[in-house]
Design a protein around this motif. Structure first.
Motif, PDB file in Angstrom:
ATOM      1  N   ALA A  34       0.881  -1.194   0.141  1.00 48.03           N
ATOM      2  CA  ALA A  34      -0.051   0.038  -0.156  1.00 48.03           C
ATOM      3  C   ALA A  34       0.848   1.142  -0.080  1.00 48.03           C
ATOM      4  O   ALA A  34       0.484   2.302  -0.508  1.00 48.03           O
ATOM      5  CB  ALA A  34      -0.871  -0.131   1.119  1.00 48.03           C
ATOM      6  N   LEU A  35       1.804   1.390   0.868  1.00 49.48           N
ATOM      7  CA  LEU A  35       2.672   2.455   0.885  1.00 49.48           C
ATOM      8  C   LEU A  35       3.533   2.600  -0.498  1.00 49.48           C
ATOM      9  O   LEU A  35       3.545   3.667  -0.857  1.00 49.48           O
ATOM     10  CB  LEU A  35       3.857   2.367   2.053  1.00 49.48           C
ATOM     11  CG  LEU A  35       3.207   2.483   3.343  1.00 49.48           C
ATOM     12  CD1 LEU A  35       4.461   1.824   4.307  1.00 49.48           C
ATOM     13  CD2 LEU A  35       2.709   3.664   3.401  1.00 49.48           C
ATOM     14  N   ALA A  36       3.945   1.599  -1.024  1.00 47.08           N
ATOM     15  CA  ALA A  36       4.689   1.617  -2.476  1.00 47.08           C
ATOM     16  C   ALA A  36       3.834   2.048  -3.449  1.00 47.08           C
ATOM     17  O   ALA A  36       3.959   2.810  -4.458  1.00 47.08           O
ATOM     18  CB  ALA A  36       5.258   0.375  -2.713  1.00 47.08           C
ATOM     19  N   GLY A  37       2.591   1.560  -3.460  1.00 51.08           N
ATOM     20  CA  GLY A  37       1.516   1.893  -4.398  1.00 51.08           C
ATOM     21  C   GLY A  37       1.065   3.265  -4.277  1.00 51.08           C
ATOM     22  O   GLY A  37       1.203   4.145  -5.372  1.00 51.08           O
ATOM     23  N   GLN A  38       1.027   4.172  -3.009  1.00 51.90           N
ATOM     24  CA  GLN A  38       0.922   5.189  -2.980  1.00 51.90           C
ATOM     25  C   GLN A  38       2.252   6.027  -3.303  1.00 51.90           C
ATOM     26  O   GLN A  38       1.721   7.148  -4.193  1.00 51.90           O
ATOM     27  CB  GLN A  38       0.502   5.529  -1.417  1.00 51.90           C
ATOM     28  CG  GLN A  38       0.201   7.055  -1.224  1.00 51.90           C
ATOM     29  CD  GLN A  38      -0.896   7.730  -1.649  1.00 51.90           C
ATOM     30  OE1 GLN A  38      -1.927   6.894  -2.141  1.00 51.90           O
ATOM     31  NE2 GLN A  38      -1.196   8.815  -2.256  1.00 51.90           N
ATOM     32  N   ALA A  39       3.183   5.648  -2.942  1.00 50.35           N
ATOM     33  CA  ALA A  39       4.163   6.411  -3.470  1.00 50.35           C
ATOM     34  C   ALA A  39       4.590   6.455  -4.943  1.00 50.35           C
ATOM     35  O   ALA A  39       4.913   7.556  -5.375  1.00 50.35           O
ATOM     36  CB  ALA A  39       5.514   5.956  -2.777  1.00 50.35           C
ATOM     37  N   ILE A  40       4.183   5.493  -5.591  1.00 52.83           N
ATOM     38  CA  ILE A  40       4.271   5.298  -6.896  1.00 52.83           C
ATOM     39  C   ILE A  40       3.349   6.165  -7.994  1.00 52.83           C
ATOM     40  O   ILE A  40       3.746   6.752  -8.862  1.00 52.83           O
ATOM     41  CB  ILE A  40       4.740   3.960  -7.361  1.00 52.83           C
ATOM     42  CG1 ILE A  40       5.987   3.327  -6.819  1.00 52.83           C
ATOM     43  CG2 ILE A  40       4.800   3.744  -9.000  1.00 52.83           C
ATOM     44  CD1 ILE A  40       6.077   1.900  -6.997  1.00 52.83           C
ATOM     45  N   GLY A  41       2.067   5.675  -7.600  1.00 48.29           N
ATOM     46  CA  GLY A  41       0.983   6.160  -8.278  1.00 48.29           C
ATOM     47  C   GLY A  41       0.307   7.219  -7.739  1.00 48.29           C
ATOM     48  O   GLY A  41      -0.156   8.094  -8.381  1.00 48.29           O
ATOM     49  N   GLY A  42       0.535   7.484  -6.405  1.00 45.12           N
ATOM     50  CA  GLY A  42      -0.190   8.744  -5.822  1.00 45.12           C
ATOM     51  C   GLY A  42      -1.699   8.850  -5.632  1.00 45.12           C
ATOM     52  O   GLY A  42      -2.303   9.939  -5.724  1.00 45.12           O
ATOM     53  N   ASP A  43      -2.408   7.699  -5.819  1.00 45.17           N
ATOM     54  CA  ASP A  43      -3.803   7.815  -6.051  1.00 45.17           C
ATOM     55  C   ASP A  43      -4.348   6.543  -5.279  1.00 45.17           C
ATOM     56  O   ASP A  43      -3.452   5.532  -5.093  1.00 45.17           O
ATOM     57  CB  ASP A  43      -4.469   7.806  -7.238  1.00 45.17           C
ATOM     58  CG  ASP A  43      -4.171   6.675  -8.317  1.00 45.17           C
ATOM     59  OD1 ASP A  43      -3.469   5.847  -7.901  1.00 45.17           O
ATOM     60  OD2 ASP A  43      -4.597   7.082  -9.408  1.00 45.17           O
ATOM     61  N   THR A  44      -5.693   6.430  -5.173  1.00 48.62           N
ATOM     62  CA  THR A  44      -6.342   5.362  -4.277  1.00 48.62           C
ATOM     63  C   THR A  44      -6.289   4.121  -5.172  1.00 48.62           C
ATOM     64  O   THR A  44      -5.802   2.885  -4.455  1.00 48.62           O
ATOM     65  CB  THR A  44      -7.768   5.788  -4.042  1.00 48.62           C
ATOM     66  OG1 THR A  44      -7.654   7.049  -3.149  1.00 48.62           O
ATOM     67  CG2 THR A  44      -8.365   4.637  -3.120  1.00 48.62           C
ATOM     68  N   THR A  45      -6.176   3.933  -6.181  1.00 49.99           N
ATOM     69  CA  THR A  45      -6.446   2.791  -7.166  1.00 49.99           C
ATOM     70  C   THR A  45      -5.012   2.172  -6.960  1.00 49.99           C
ATOM     71  O   THR A  45      -4.726   0.888  -6.878  1.00 49.99           O
ATOM     72  CB  THR A  45      -6.541   3.169  -8.715  1.00 49.99           C
ATOM     73  OG1 THR A  45      -7.977   3.783  -8.625  1.00 49.99           O
ATOM     74  CG2 THR A  45      -6.556   1.873  -9.239  1.00 49.99           C
ATOM     75  N   SER A  46      -3.881   3.058  -7.135  1.00 47.54           N
ATOM     76  CA  SER A  46      -2.426   2.592  -6.946  1.00 47.54           C
ATOM     77  C   SER A  46      -2.349   1.738  -5.544  1.00 47.54           C
ATOM     78  O   SER A  46      -1.743   0.709  -5.291  1.00 47.54           O
ATOM     79  CB  SER A  46      -1.586   3.573  -7.254  1.00 47.54           C
ATOM     80  OG  SER A  46      -1.697   4.165  -8.719  1.00 47.54           O
ATOM     81  N   THR A  47      -2.767   2.735  -4.411  1.00 55.78           N
ATOM     82  CA  THR A  47      -2.716   2.247  -2.996  1.00 55.78           C
ATOM     83  C   THR A  47      -3.193   0.692  -2.978  1.00 55.78           C
ATOM     84  O   THR A  47      -2.561  -0.209  -2.639  1.00 55.78           O
ATOM     85  CB  THR A  47      -3.128   3.140  -2.233  1.00 55.78           C
ATOM     86  OG1 THR A  47      -2.653   4.428  -2.206  1.00 55.78           O
ATOM     87  CG2 THR A  47      -3.181   2.721  -0.656  1.00 55.78           C
ATOM     88  N   LEU A  48      -4.587   0.741  -3.560  1.00 57.54           N
ATOM     89  CA  LEU A  48      -5.145  -0.802  -3.315  1.00 57.54           C
ATOM     90  C   LEU A  48      -4.239  -1.778  -4.256  1.00 57.54           C
ATOM     91  O   LEU A  48      -4.336  -2.981  -3.913  1.00 57.54           O
ATOM     92  CB  LEU A  48      -6.613  -0.471  -3.885  1.00 57.54           C
ATOM     93  CG  LEU A  48      -7.511   0.377  -2.783  1.00 57.54           C
ATOM     94  CD1 LEU A  48      -9.041   0.415  -3.409  1.00 57.54           C
ATOM     95  CD2 LEU A  48      -7.471  -0.188  -1.284  1.00 57.54           C
TER      96      LEU A  48
END
Length: 72
Positions: A34-48
């Motif tokens: 979740a942390l990596a997805g948020q850092a890379i994508g910067g949105d909720t979809t990337s976090t999930l």
């Protein structure tokens, strides 16, 4: 958003104990993903997506550890 996700992940990790390495691996993997997805994508979809991928990878690694312990 990042602080909220970090806070929820920390609370979940500290407040939940897993009986198996599979569960522990999935929990840690989901948090890291979740942390990596948020850092890379910067949105909720990337976090999930990151959380899902991390949970799957962590669960697989934990399951392998459980199998090794079982076979000893």
């Amino acid at each position: 958003m990042k602080k909220a996700i970090l806070g929820m992940t920390a609370a979940l990790a500290l407040g939940t104990g897993c009986a198996t390495d599979t569960g522990t691996g999935a929990l840690i993997g989901a948090g890291v993903g979740a942390l990596a997805g948020q850092a890379i994508g910067g949105d909720t979809t990337s976090t999930l997506l990151g959380a899902g991928a991390g949970a799957a990878a962590g669960g697989l690694i934990g399951n392998q550890r459980d199998q090794k312990k079982k076979n000893k």
